[in-house]
Design an enzyme around this catalytic site. Structure first.
Site, short mmCIF file in Angstrom:
data_model
loop_
_atom_site.label_atom_id
_atom_site.label_comp_id
_atom_site.label_asym_id
_atom_site.label_seq_id
_atom_site.Cartn_x
_atom_site.Cartn_y
_atom_site.Cartn_z
CG HIS A 229 2.42 1.41 61.29
ND1 HIS A 229 2.91 1.75 60.05
CD2 HIS A 229 2.94 2.33 62.14
CE1 HIS A 229 3.68 2.81 60.14
NE2 HIS A 229 3.71 3.17 61.41
CE LYS A 231 0.02 5.61 60.20
NZ LYS A 231 1.13 4.69 59.96
CG ASP A 236 -22.15 7.29 54.94
OD1 ASP A 236 -22.38 6.97 56.12
OD2 ASP A 236 -22.41 8.42 54.47
CG HIS A 419 5.71 9.67 58.78
ND1 HIS A 419 4.39 9.23 58.77
CD2 HIS A 419 6.36 8.86 59.65
CE1 HIS A 419 4.27 8.22 59.61
NE2 HIS A 419 5.44 7.96 60.16
CE LYS A 421 4.26 5.72 57.13
NZ LYS A 421 5.47 5.53 57.77
CG ASP A 426 8.04 0.89 34.85
OD1 ASP A 426 9.20 1.25 35.15
OD2 ASP A 426 7.75 -0.28 34.58
#
Length: 500
Positions: A229, A231, A236, A419, A421, A426
């Site tokens: 899942h 991404k 380089d 979408h 996440k 704090d």
């Protein structure tokens, strides 16, 4: 054919009842012994035993495809990846920076993050937050265009639409210029991108691998359920991107207008990028099915050693935010991301602001959230009003109702699918990654997060959260009581929470 079916039917009917009872007994004994060997939580173990007893065929079929198994990736591949990375990349066991080591709470979180082999926080050169797909894609395309030695990408979803074609073509141009391009996509999440779509990249010299493709005659119990899942983009060995945004026109306002998903992504450069490179290297080796034993294993080691200097160039000195890369997957003994989330919530003193598209937490995370709110911590959670899956949305609504009933404010995003996440803890910890607040991300998927120990970045991410909050409606904890039919349907969906 009809005669054969009739003969089989007569054969089954002729079997004595005692034989059926004996076969059923053997089935139960075998199933119980098999499930007990998995050493899962007691409630999960009991649930599967009951399923095998009450629905023998269906229960076994569901377990085969979706059962909670550990993926036993060849450990030698992980050893190979880490051993080569250790020779060139920053050490996984480097000491904490003094500023964090002297901070009791942040230091303990950083140590927890690296307890299972992940690297410590490292100073990056620059760091950028992106709050939509178009910003993210533009930054990625520019980084690809500037590549001089290699470009590595790993995606759950890579669609062959306008956005996917744009990024693919940027990769083709670099591959033709002699840059080493390696593309890793999840076999199921990116199933729409067929061989014809990737042909220009392969013709230009790029490499393509699929993560955990389904094979009809080589399927193993539960393996189909394990997906990458992640991404990840690394250019380089020094410039990196990760977060919630897949490659899809659905994330682009230029392509989808006001229906484009609201999401958050992260870009950074410097030493932390090399920890993300290690994650990619492990997945790349796994997807390539390289042998790591005998002559082929020695050849693979020599080849990787020759390339390792390019994979892990000397990072320049950074004075930017401290970033820690934490990954987890079903091949590891502990759910590292879940542990980090739990500890961050449990030790928060002022606030915990979470955005997640799939709010299906397990008991420890739910208890940590409820307890934090009871301690006086400002806990807030943003979820989509309507997600991209009706089943997940229904199940998530029960957890939202439960949290709201215990004093945890939950807000539903109204305009479109959110979408992102992310987590704000704090004033000095921000988290951006690929992991949702659900069992699938914690135990079934391969995920990665970036924990950023920086006040300015935390302030910026908190600003995005407050901006999103203006487009939400707070969940009424009594809504399920007033709508009993909805409550019943959602409760049924909740039963599938462990695999959603």
């Amino acid at each position: 054919m009809q005669a054969l079916m009739a003969a089989l039917r007569e054969f089954w009917l002729a079997l004595p009842p005692q034989l059926w009872v004996a076969l059923y007994g053997l089935w139960i004994v075998a199933a119980v012994l098999f499930i007990l060997q998995q050493r899962r939580p007691p409630n999960t173990t009991l649930a599967w035993i009951i399923a095998f007893m009450s629905l023998p065929f269906i229960g076994a079929l569901v377990y085969f495809f979706f059962g909670p198994r550990k993926l036993k990736r060849r450990r030698m591949r992980r050893v190979l990846a880490r051993s080569q990375a250790a020779r060139f990349a920053p050490g996984a066991h480097d000491p904490l920076p003094p500023r964090l080591a002297g901070h009791t709470r942040l230091g303990s979180l950083a140590r927890l993050g690296s307890a299972s082999g992940d690297g410590p926080p490292r100073a990056c050169q620059w760091l950028a937050l992106y709050d939509n797909g178009d910003q993210t894609y533009e930054a990625i395309v520019q980084a690809i265009a500037a590549a001089r030695s290699q470009v590595h990408l790993e995606y759950y979803i890579f669609e062959p639409d306008a956005v996917g074609t744009r990024i693919r073509d940027a990769l083709v141009e670099r591959a033709r210029a002699g840059v080493k391009v390696r593309m890793l996509v999840d076999a199921l999440g990116s199933a729409n991108a067929k061989a014809r779509f990737w042909a220009p990249l392969l013709a230009a010299g790029g490499e393509l691998r699929q993560f955990n493709p389904p094979r009809l005659f080589r399927m193993k119990p539960g393996k189909l359920n394990f997906r990458t899942h992640r991404k990840i983009v690394i250019v380089d060995g020094l410039h990196a991107f990760t977060g919630g945004i897949n490659v899809s026109a659905g994330n682009s306002a230029l392509s989808s207008g006001s229906k484009a998903w609201r999401d958050t992504h992260l870009g950074f450069s410097g030493a932390p990028a090399q920890d993300l490179q290690v994650v990619f290297l492990e997945d790349w080796l796994f997807a390539g099915n390289e042998s790591v034993s005998g002559d082929r294993g020695e050849a693979a080691r020599r080849s990787l050693e020759r390339e390792a200097a390019q994979w892990f160039p000397e990072p320049p000195q950074g004075d930017g935010p401290w970033v820690q890369i934490i990954d987890s997957g079903p091949d590891e003994p502990t759910p590292d991301i879940q542990r980090f989330y739990f500890a961050a919530i449990a030790t928060a003193r002022q606030r915990v602001w979470i955005t997640t598209p799939y709010f299906v937490p397990d008991e420890p995370i739910m208890l940590a959230l409820i307890t934090a709110a009871a301690r006086g911590v400002d806990v807030r959670i943003i979820v989509p009003q309507v997600g991209d899956s009706r089943l997940v949305t229904a199940a998530a609504s029960t957890f939202a109702d439960e949290a709201a009933a215990h004093g945890v404010p939950v807000f539903e995003y109204q305009r479109q699918m959110i979408h992102a996440k992310t987590m704000v803890v704090d004033d000095d910890l921000a988290v951006v990654g690929t992991a949702n607040l659900d069992n699938r991300s914690f135990r079934l998927n391969f995920e990665v997060i970036a924990a950023i120990y920086d006040r300015d970045t935390t302030t910026r991410l908190a600003g995005l959260f407050e901006q999103d909050l203006t487009r939400t409606r707070r969940v009424d904890p009594q809504r399920g009581v007033r709508r009993p039919m909805r409550r019943m349907m959602a409760s049924v969906a909740r039963l599938l929470a462990p695999i959603l």
